[in-house]
Write an enzyme that holds these catalytic residues in place. Structure first.
Site, PDB file in Angstrom:
ATOM      1  N   ALA A  85      -9.014  -2.438   8.302  1.00  0.00           N
ATOM      2  CA  ALA A  85      -8.644  -3.846   8.542  1.00  0.00           C
ATOM      3  C   ALA A  85      -9.388  -4.502   9.712  1.00  0.00           C
ATOM      4  O   ALA A  85      -9.022  -5.588  10.131  1.00  0.00           O
ATOM      5  CB  ALA A  85      -7.139  -4.022   8.731  1.00  0.00           C
ATOM      6  N   ALA A  86     -10.449  -3.845  10.225  1.00  0.00           N
ATOM      7  CA  ALA A  86     -11.239  -4.498  11.302  1.00  0.00           C
ATOM      8  C   ALA A  86     -11.819  -5.811  10.777  1.00  0.00           C
ATOM      9  O   ALA A  86     -11.780  -6.842  11.464  1.00  0.00           O
ATOM     10  CB  ALA A  86     -12.352  -3.581  11.782  1.00  0.00           C
ATOM     11  N   GLY A  87     -12.337  -5.773   9.536  1.00  0.00           N
ATOM     12  CA  GLY A  87     -12.908  -6.984   8.940  1.00  0.00           C
ATOM     13  C   GLY A  87     -11.837  -8.055   8.731  1.00  0.00           C
ATOM     14  O   GLY A  87     -12.083  -9.246   8.955  1.00  0.00           O
ATOM     15  N   ASP A  88     -10.645  -7.640   8.327  1.00  0.00           N
ATOM     16  CA  ASP A  88      -9.553  -8.608   8.122  1.00  0.00           C
ATOM     17  C   ASP A  88      -9.127  -9.219   9.455  1.00  0.00           C
ATOM     18  O   ASP A  88      -8.868 -10.418   9.550  1.00  0.00           O
ATOM     19  CB  ASP A  88      -8.347  -7.929   7.462  1.00  0.00           C
ATOM     20  CG  ASP A  88      -8.629  -7.549   6.018  1.00  0.00           C
ATOM     21  OD1 ASP A  88      -9.537  -8.151   5.412  1.00  0.00           O
ATOM     22  OD2 ASP A  88      -7.948  -6.640   5.501  1.00  0.00           O
ATOM     23  N   ASP A 128       0.843  -1.207   0.000  1.00  0.00           N
ATOM     24  CA  ASP A 128       0.000   0.000   0.000  1.00  0.00           C
ATOM     25  C   ASP A 128       0.877   1.255   0.000  1.00  0.00           C
ATOM     26  O   ASP A 128       1.814   1.357   0.793  1.00  0.00           O
ATOM     27  CB  ASP A 128      -0.892   0.038   1.251  1.00  0.00           C
ATOM     28  CG  ASP A 128      -1.909  -1.090   1.282  1.00  0.00           C
ATOM     29  OD1 ASP A 128      -2.068  -1.783   0.260  1.00  0.00           O
ATOM     30  OD2 ASP A 128      -2.559  -1.262   2.334  1.00  0.00           O
ATOM     31  N   GLY A 142     -21.790  -4.730  15.743  1.00  0.00           N
ATOM     32  CA  GLY A 142     -21.486  -6.106  16.131  1.00  0.00           C
ATOM     33  C   GLY A 142     -21.562  -7.095  14.986  1.00  0.00           C
ATOM     34  O   GLY A 142     -21.120  -6.812  13.873  1.00  0.00           O
ATOM     35  N   GLU A 181      -9.726 -11.015  -3.621  1.00  0.00           N
ATOM     36  CA  GLU A 181      -8.701 -10.225  -4.318  1.00  0.00           C
ATOM     37  C   GLU A 181      -7.821 -11.092  -5.207  1.00  0.00           C
ATOM     38  O   GLU A 181      -6.790 -10.627  -5.695  1.00  0.00           O
ATOM     39  CB  GLU A 181      -7.853  -9.423  -3.319  1.00  0.00           C
ATOM     40  CG  GLU A 181      -8.555  -8.147  -2.869  1.00  0.00           C
ATOM     41  CD  GLU A 181      -7.710  -7.254  -1.972  1.00  0.00           C
ATOM     42  OE1 GLU A 181      -8.033  -6.060  -1.894  1.00  0.00           O
ATOM     43  OE2 GLU A 181      -6.758  -7.729  -1.341  1.00  0.00           O
TER      44      GLU A 181
HETATM   45  P1  ADP Z   1     -15.313  -4.354   7.403  1.00  0.00           P
HETATM   46  O1  ADP Z   1     -14.088  -3.611   7.838  1.00  0.00           O
HETATM   47  O2  ADP Z   1     -15.002  -5.571   6.602  1.00  0.00           O
HETATM   48  O3  ADP Z   1     -16.414  -3.512   6.822  1.00  0.00           O
HETATM   49  P2  ADP Z   1     -16.771  -4.269   9.906  1.00  0.00           P
HETATM   50  O4  ADP Z   1     -16.690  -2.785   9.844  1.00  0.00           O
HETATM   51  O5  ADP Z   1     -18.114  -4.900   9.926  1.00  0.00           O
HETATM   52  O6  ADP Z   1     -15.903  -4.966   8.770  1.00  0.00           O
HETATM   53  O7  ADP Z   1     -15.970  -4.707  11.217  1.00  0.00           O
HETATM   54  C1  ADP Z   1     -15.665  -6.055  11.493  1.00  0.00           C
HETATM   55  C2  ADP Z   1     -15.834  -6.310  12.972  1.00  0.00           C
HETATM   56  O8  ADP Z   1     -14.956  -5.436  13.705  1.00  0.00           O
HETATM   57  C3  ADP Z   1     -17.220  -5.993  13.511  1.00  0.00           C
HETATM   58  O9  ADP Z   1     -18.119  -7.073  13.340  1.00  0.00           O
HETATM   59  C4  ADP Z   1     -16.904  -5.751  14.994  1.00  0.00           C
HETATM   60  O10 ADP Z   1     -16.754  -6.986  15.681  1.00  0.00           O
HETATM   61  C5  ADP Z   1     -15.555  -5.042  14.923  1.00  0.00           C
HETATM   62  N1  ADP Z   1     -15.767  -3.585  14.889  1.00  0.00           N
HETATM   63  C6  ADP Z   1     -15.805  -2.773  13.807  1.00  0.00           C
HETATM   64  N2  ADP Z   1     -16.082  -1.497  14.155  1.00  0.00           N
HETATM   65  C7  ADP Z   1     -16.197  -1.515  15.503  1.00  0.00           C
HETATM   66  C8  ADP Z   1     -16.482  -0.515  16.504  1.00  0.00           C
HETATM   67  N3  ADP Z   1     -16.713   0.758  16.155  1.00  0.00           N
HETATM   68  N4  ADP Z   1     -16.529  -0.898  17.810  1.00  0.00           N
HETATM   69  C9  ADP Z   1     -16.299  -2.180  18.183  1.00  0.00           C
HETATM   70  N5  ADP Z   1     -16.044  -3.169  17.301  1.00  0.00           N
HETATM   71  C10 ADP Z   1     -15.993  -2.841  15.982  1.00  0.00           C
END
Ligand code: ADP
Length: 299
Positions: free
Chosen positions: A242-245, A11, A218, A138
Site C-alpha cells: 500500500a505504499a503506492g496507495d 482481504d 523515489g 479496480e
Molecule cells: P507501488 O506500491 O504502487 O508499486 P512504489 O513501490 O513505487 O509504489 O512506492 C510508492 C512510493 O512510496 C515511492 O515513490 C516512495 O515515495 C515510497 N516508497 C516506496 N518504497 C520505499 C522505500 N523503500 N523507501 C522510501 N520510500 C519508499
C-alpha cells in the site's frame, strides 16, 4: 474535499509454507481479514491525513460489505455514495503469503465490477465540488471515464493494478503509475534507468503531468518538457504494501490544499515512506501529525 471513485475489497490473508501448484492443496496458518481495495486504501490514506473524503463505490449485500463500509466510514470517509448491490458479493482478495514474504493473490471484484456511469452521475454533485478526484483500475472503465468527465477539480489517475484492456480516461490532469504500470501503458519493457523512465513517460498522451513512483528510488515528475527526480526519504522499510496507495491519497490531499506539484509530491513521498515502516495496508497509513513530525526531522 477529495472524491475517490474505486474499489472496496475485504482481504483474506493466509500464511502458507509455500504456494500450491495447480491441483495441490497446502495447509496454511490462521486467516486474517483486513479491509483493502485500492480505492478504499487511498480514501483512508487521505482521511488519516486530515482531508474530507467522499467515496463512490459499491459493496455487495453480504457481511463483507458491512465490514467494508464500517471500516471506511469509521475512518471518517463519507460513504453516502457507496451503494449496496443486491444479490452480489463484496469484492474480495485472497492472499497467500509464503515465509519469504512472496504473495500470490486472487482478486474477485464482485460488486466493484458493477460500478458504472450511473453511480458517478448519482454522485455528480460531489464530483463537481471535489478539489481532487482520485481514480484507479479496480472498477470498470465506464465508471472512471464518467467520473473524469464530471470532475470539477484535478483528476488524479493511478493506473493500478495493471489490467489488460483497461484504458485511462482520454484526459487526466495527473497520471501516477509505477514502473510496471508505465510499461503496460506504453507497451514497452519495464524502464529501469531515469532516462528510460523519462522516455517511456513522454510517450504517454492525454495527461497534464506524470508522476512515476519508483519504490525506494523515489519519484520522477514530468511536466511539459521538464522532468525532476526526487529521491525517496531514507527509512527502514519493513512492508511496502500500500505504499503506492498511501502516495496517491497523500498527493491528493496536498494538491487539494493548493500546494504546488513538486511540494505535493515531496509531502506524499514522506507519507509513503512512513507507510513502508509499518505492517499491513490500511494499518500502515500515517496520520497527518506523523508526516509533519517526520518532515521536521529531515534536513
Ligand atoms: P507501488 O506500491 O504502487 O508499486 P512504489 O513501490 O513505487 O509504489 O512506492 C510508492 C512510493 O512510496 C515511492 O515513490 C516512495 O515515495 C515510497 N516508497 C516506496 N518504497 C520505499 C522505500 N523503500 N523507501 C522510501 N520510500 C519508499
Amino acid at each position: 474535499m477529495i472524491a475517490v471513485v474505486g474499489s472496496l475489497n475485504l482481504d483474506l490473508v493466509a500464511p502458507v509454507p509455500r504456494h500450491p501448484v495447480p491441483g495441490e492443496t497446502v495447509l496454511g496458518g490462521d486467516i486474517a481479514q483486513h479491509p483493502g481495495g485500492k480505492g478504499a486504501n487511498q480514501a483512508v490514506a487521505a482521511a488519516r491525513l486530515g482531508a474530507g473524503v467522499s467515496f463512490v463505490g459499491r459493496v455487495g449485500d453480504d457481511d463483507a460489505g458491512q465490514v467494508m463500509t464500517d471500516a471506511v466510514g469509521g475512518q471518517g470517509v463519507d460513504i453516502t455514495h457507496v451503494r449496496t448491490t443486491a444479490g452480489t458479493a463484496t469484492g474480495r482478495a485472497m492472499i497467500a503469503v509464503s515465509p519469504a514474504g512472496e504473495n500470490s493473490i486472487i482478486v474477485s471484484p464482485g460488486a466493484n465490477s458493477r460500478l458504472g456511469a450511473a453511480d458517478c452521475e448519482a454522485a455528480a454533485d460531489v464530483l463537481r465540488r471535489a478539489a481532487v478526484t482520485v481514480l484507479q483500475q479496480e472498477v470498470p472503465d465506464e465508471a472512471n471515464h464518467a467520473a473524469a468527465r464530471l470532475a470539477g477539480g484535478t483528476v488524479l489517475y493511478n493506473p493500478a493494478p495493471v489490467t489488460p484492456g483497461t484504458t485511462p480516461p482520454p484526459y487526466v490532469d495527473l497520471l501516477v503509475p509505477n514502473r510496471t504500470e508505465l510499461a503496460a501503458l506504453t507497451g514497452t519493457d519495464v524502464p529501469r534507468t531515469t532516462d528510460e523512465v523519462v522516455t517511456a513517460a513522454r510517450r504517454l498522451r492525454g495527461a497534464g503531468a506524470v508522476v512515476v513512483t519508483l519504490g525506494g528510488d523515489g519519484v520522477l515528475l514530468l511536466e511539459g518538457t521538464a522532468h525532476l527526480h526526487l529521491p525517496a526519504f531514507r527509512v527502514r522499510p519493513t512492508d511496502t504494501t500500500a505504499a503506492g496507495d498511501c502516495f496517491c491519497g497523500a498527493l491528493a490531499v496536498a494538491l487539494s490544499e493548493g500546494r504546488p506539484l513538486t511540494e505535493a509530491v515531496r509531502w506524499a513521498s514522506a507519507a509513503a515512506a512512513l507507510s513502508t515502516t509499518r505492517a499491513g495496508a490500511q494499518s500502515s497509513l500515517p496520520a497527518r501529525d506523523e508526516v509533519e513530525e517526520f518532515l521536521s526531522r529531515q534536513k
